[in-house]
Design a protein around this motif. Structure first.
Motif, short mmCIF file in Angstrom:
data_model
loop_
_atom_site.label_atom_id
_atom_site.label_comp_id
_atom_site.label_asym_id
_atom_site.label_seq_id
_atom_site.Cartn_x
_atom_site.Cartn_y
_atom_site.Cartn_z
N SER A 216 15.44 73.97 17.37
CA SER A 216 16.07 73.42 18.53
C SER A 216 15.23 72.43 19.22
CB SER A 216 16.26 74.55 19.55
OG SER A 216 15.08 75.25 19.94
N GLY B 211 12.67 72.71 21.15
CA GLY B 211 12.31 72.73 22.69
C GLY B 211 10.70 73.54 22.52
N SER C 228 13.38 82.78 18.81
CA SER C 228 14.05 82.22 20.03
C SER C 228 15.06 81.20 19.52
CB SER C 228 12.91 81.53 20.86
OG SER C 228 12.38 80.16 20.08
N LEU D 110 8.48 80.81 27.67
CA LEU D 110 9.87 80.95 27.42
C LEU D 110 10.82 80.66 28.50
CD1 LEU D 110 9.67 83.97 25.12
CD2 LEU D 110 10.05 81.63 24.34
N GLN D 111 10.19 80.89 29.68
CA GLN D 111 11.17 80.49 30.98
C GLN D 111 11.13 78.94 31.31
OE1 GLN D 111 9.03 82.55 34.14
NE2 GLN D 111 9.60 84.80 33.33
N SER D 112 10.25 78.51 30.73
CA SER D 112 10.03 76.96 31.06
C SER D 112 10.99 76.30 29.88
CB SER D 112 8.82 76.31 30.93
OG SER D 112 7.95 76.88 31.94
N ARG E 295 13.50 77.17 27.98
CA ARG E 295 15.05 77.66 27.94
C ARG E 295 15.72 77.50 26.50
NH1 ARG E 295 17.08 73.82 32.83
NH2 ARG E 295 15.83 74.69 34.65
N THR E 296 15.00 78.52 25.84
CA THR E 296 15.32 78.55 24.48
C THR E 296 16.75 79.18 24.19
OG1 THR E 296 14.40 80.98 24.28
CG2 THR E 296 12.88 79.20 23.71
N ALA F 183 17.42 84.42 24.03
CA ALA F 183 16.35 85.22 24.93
C ALA F 183 15.43 86.12 24.24
CB ALA F 183 17.03 86.07 26.15
#
Length: 272
Positions: free
Chosen positions: A11, A13, A34, A191-193, A195-196, A199
């Motif tokens: 993805s 990210g 993720s 993971l918060q930054s 946005r995979t 979750a």
């Protein structure tokens, strides 16, 4: 030179610069999950699909484009140098690999002949003098790093700064550098930054360690393996790792970093 050792989610990210013996199997599996909502069935290092890797030709254009445009969150992970070199010894030298063989074929016999390293065997329950053999291995590791003899340094005991610096030298920029010792907290911020697509519940992620149970366990505290000479060798080969990543050289039993990493300093020193 490109971006050796770099993995990226499909993805696009997350970009991760792998540093061996720094939770790389767990981090790779979290990245895979993720995107796909499942873990890779097997050692993530063996995956050929589901995760972009610089070692895969079809992944290189995507990784180059993502690094160039800064679209992905780029990170890596470090570990206390004392614990890391001990882990390298017990896994790669004293342990049996997942294929049932010794690491790199004739490496262990070579170490036995040239450096007097004894790592026991499965048949005798891996009974050997762990401290003496580790110190002899450490001399070998120093020789490979300092003089590239009797072989080129292996990725599992090459300095972390050396691995991490290749990404910077070729135009990459790290947004975060995590500590293995506080991996869950660090990955939660990543993971918060990022946005995979899927979750990830980090509390339910196992630690992926393919070498677990295939060799001897460390019998003593970390400090027992490092006399004055060993600590001199450790400083000689990992000075930058201690200083840049804030680890405690004076107390081998303190695995935790002493402070936060200065990313500007890392980029300035490793980007030369």
């Amino acid at each position: 030179m490109g971006y050796p050792g770099v993995w990226m989610t499909e993805s696009e990210g997350l970009i991760y610069r792998v540093v061996p013996k720094c939770a790389c199997s767990t981090i790779g599996q979290i990245m895979f999950f993720s995107d796909h909502g499942r873990f890779f069935d097997g050692d993530i290092h063996d995956s050929a699909t589901g995760l972009h890797k610089w070692s895969q030709d079809h992944s290189k254009p995507a990784i180059e484009n993502a690094v160039r445009h800064g679209n992905a969150l780029a990170f890596t992970c470090v570990r206390n140098p004392y614990a890391r070199i001990l882990s390298s010894f017990f896994d790669k030298i004293a342990g049996i690999q997942r294929n049932g063989r010794r690491y790199r074929g004739n490496l262990v016999p070579q170490l036995a002949q040239q450096y007097g390293v004894d790592v026991g065997s499965l048949e005798n329950g891996f009974a050997f003098d762990q401290i003496a053999s580790f110190r002899r291995f450490l001399l070998f590791a120093r020789d490979t790093i300092r003089w590239r003899k009797p072989m080129e340094p292996d990725i599992h005991w090459s300095s972390m700064s050396g691995h991490i610096g290749t990404f910077i030298a070729n135009g990459g920029h790290y947004d975060r550098i995590l500590f293995t010792e506080t991996l869950n907290d660090g990955m939660a911020q990543i993971l918060q930054s990022a946005r995979t697509p899927v979750a990830v519940d980090l509390s339910r992620v196992p630690r992926f360690n393919e070498s677990e149970g295939h060799g001897p366990k460390r019998a003593y505290p970390v400090s027992a393996y490092f006399d004055d000479l060993s600590r001199h060798l450790i400083w000689e080969i990992y000075k930058d790792d201690f200083q840049l990543f804030q680890y405690d050289f004076d107390n081998p039993d303190n695995k935790m970093p002493l402070g936060e990493i200065d990313l500007d300093e890392v980029h300035a020193k490793l980007g030369c």
